[in-house]
Write a protein that holds these residues in place. Sequence first.
Motif, PDB file in Angstrom:
ATOM      1  N   LEU A   1      14.907 -30.266   9.070  1.00 50.93           N
ATOM      2  CA  LEU A   1      14.647 -31.597   8.529  1.00 50.93           C
ATOM      3  C   LEU A   1      15.580 -32.641   9.124  1.00 50.93           C
ATOM      4  CD1 LEU A   1      13.920 -30.815   4.789  1.00 50.93           C
ATOM      5  CD2 LEU A   1      12.303 -31.591   6.532  1.00 50.93           C
ATOM      6  N   GLN A   2      16.776 -32.245   9.487  1.00 48.94           N
ATOM      7  CA  GLN A   2      17.703 -33.188  10.105  1.00 48.94           C
ATOM      8  C   GLN A   2      17.145 -33.691  11.436  1.00 48.94           C
ATOM      9  OE1 GLN A   2      21.553 -31.669  11.318  1.00 48.94           O
ATOM     10  NE2 GLN A   2      22.521 -33.571  10.681  1.00 48.94           N
TER      11      GLN A   2
ATOM     12  N   ASN B   1      16.078 -24.738   6.953  1.00 49.73           N
ATOM     13  CA  ASN B   1      15.228 -25.873   6.586  1.00 49.73           C
ATOM     14  C   ASN B   1      15.976 -27.195   6.712  1.00 49.73           C
ATOM     15  OD1 ASN B   1      12.986 -24.308   6.060  1.00 49.73           O
ATOM     16  ND2 ASN B   1      13.431 -24.120   3.882  1.00 49.73           N
ATOM     17  N   ALA B   2      17.239 -27.218   6.293  1.00 50.43           N
ATOM     18  CA  ALA B   2      18.022 -28.452   6.389  1.00 50.43           C
ATOM     19  C   ALA B   2      18.228 -28.849   7.847  1.00 50.43           C
ATOM     20  CB  ALA B   2      19.359 -28.275   5.678  1.00 50.43           C
TER      21      ALA B   2
ATOM     22  N   ALA C   1      19.030 -36.385   3.012  1.00 47.26           N
ATOM     23  CA  ALA C   1      19.258 -35.246   2.118  1.00 47.26           C
ATOM     24  C   ALA C   1      19.815 -34.057   2.901  1.00 47.26           C
ATOM     25  CB  ALA C   1      17.963 -34.861   1.418  1.00 47.26           C
ATOM     26  N   ALA C   2      19.287 -33.823   4.092  1.00 48.41           N
ATOM     27  CA  ALA C   2      19.762 -32.720   4.929  1.00 48.41           C
ATOM     28  C   ALA C   2      21.211 -32.959   5.341  1.00 48.41           C
ATOM     29  CB  ALA C   2      18.875 -32.561   6.153  1.00 48.41           C
TER      30      ALA C   2
ATOM     31  N   GLY D   1      12.645 -34.542  10.106  1.00 46.86           N
ATOM     32  CA  GLY D   1      12.248 -35.150   8.845  1.00 46.86           C
ATOM     33  C   GLY D   1      12.225 -36.666   8.904  1.00 46.86           C
ATOM     34  N   ASP D   2      11.681 -37.257   7.831  1.00 47.31           N
ATOM     35  CA  ASP D   2      11.714 -38.717   7.730  1.00 47.31           C
ATOM     36  C   ASP D   2      13.124 -39.137   7.298  1.00 47.31           C
ATOM     37  OD1 ASP D   2      11.931 -38.336   4.945  1.00 47.31           O
ATOM     38  OD2 ASP D   2       9.780 -38.615   4.629  1.00 47.31           O
ATOM     39  N   ASP D   3      13.339 -40.428   7.115  1.00 50.88           N
ATOM     40  CA  ASP D   3      14.688 -40.923   6.818  1.00 50.88           C
ATOM     41  C   ASP D   3      15.268 -40.319   5.543  1.00 50.88           C
ATOM     42  OD1 ASP D   3      14.656 -42.476   9.091  1.00 50.88           O
ATOM     43  OD2 ASP D   3      14.015 -44.300   8.052  1.00 50.88           O
ATOM     44  N   LYS D   4      14.452 -40.206   4.521  1.00 50.66           N
ATOM     45  CA  LYS D   4      14.921 -39.650   3.251  1.00 50.66           C
ATOM     46  C   LYS D   4      15.289 -38.169   3.408  1.00 50.66           C
ATOM     47  CE  LYS D   4      13.564 -39.183  -1.578  1.00 50.66           C
ATOM     48  NZ  LYS D   4      12.523 -39.409  -2.584  1.00 50.66           N
ATOM     49  N   GLN D   5      14.476 -37.431   4.130  1.00 47.83           N
ATOM     50  CA  GLN D   5      14.746 -36.015   4.358  1.00 47.83           C
ATOM     51  C   GLN D   5      15.986 -35.820   5.221  1.00 47.83           C
ATOM     52  OE1 GLN D   5      10.901 -35.103   5.983  1.00 47.83           O
ATOM     53  NE2 GLN D   5      10.237 -34.077   4.094  1.00 47.83           N
ATOM     54  N   ARG D   6      16.162 -36.682   6.207  1.00 48.65           N
ATOM     55  CA  ARG D   6      17.351 -36.587   7.065  1.00 48.65           C
ATOM     56  C   ARG D   6      18.617 -36.861   6.269  1.00 48.65           C
ATOM     57  NH1 ARG D   6      15.680 -39.068  12.969  1.00 48.65           N
ATOM     58  NH2 ARG D   6      13.839 -37.755  13.172  1.00 48.65           N
TER      59      ARG D   6
END
Length: 74
Positions: free
Chosen positions: A25-26, A21-22, A36-37, A29-34
């Motif tokens: 998302l990298q 999942n990480a 966090a990943a 994902g959106d900026d926040k998800q990227r």
Amino acid sequence: MSLIEKLPHLSDDEVMNLLANARRLQDQGDDKQRAAAAELLPALEDVANERRAARQQAIQAKRAAARRPKSVAA
């Protein structure tokens, strides 16, 4: 307790699922998800690699124990 602190308590399947999942998302994902990943990926990869190495060692030990001893000529 952060997710990184919980990693040692997770099962192998949970760690692999989080790692997949990480990675997804990298890339998607959106900026926040990227962000966090990017923070989680190094820790997840380390734990996954450690567990993979431990499984390989267990397999090798099991195979070594199952081998017949070599017979020595008298």
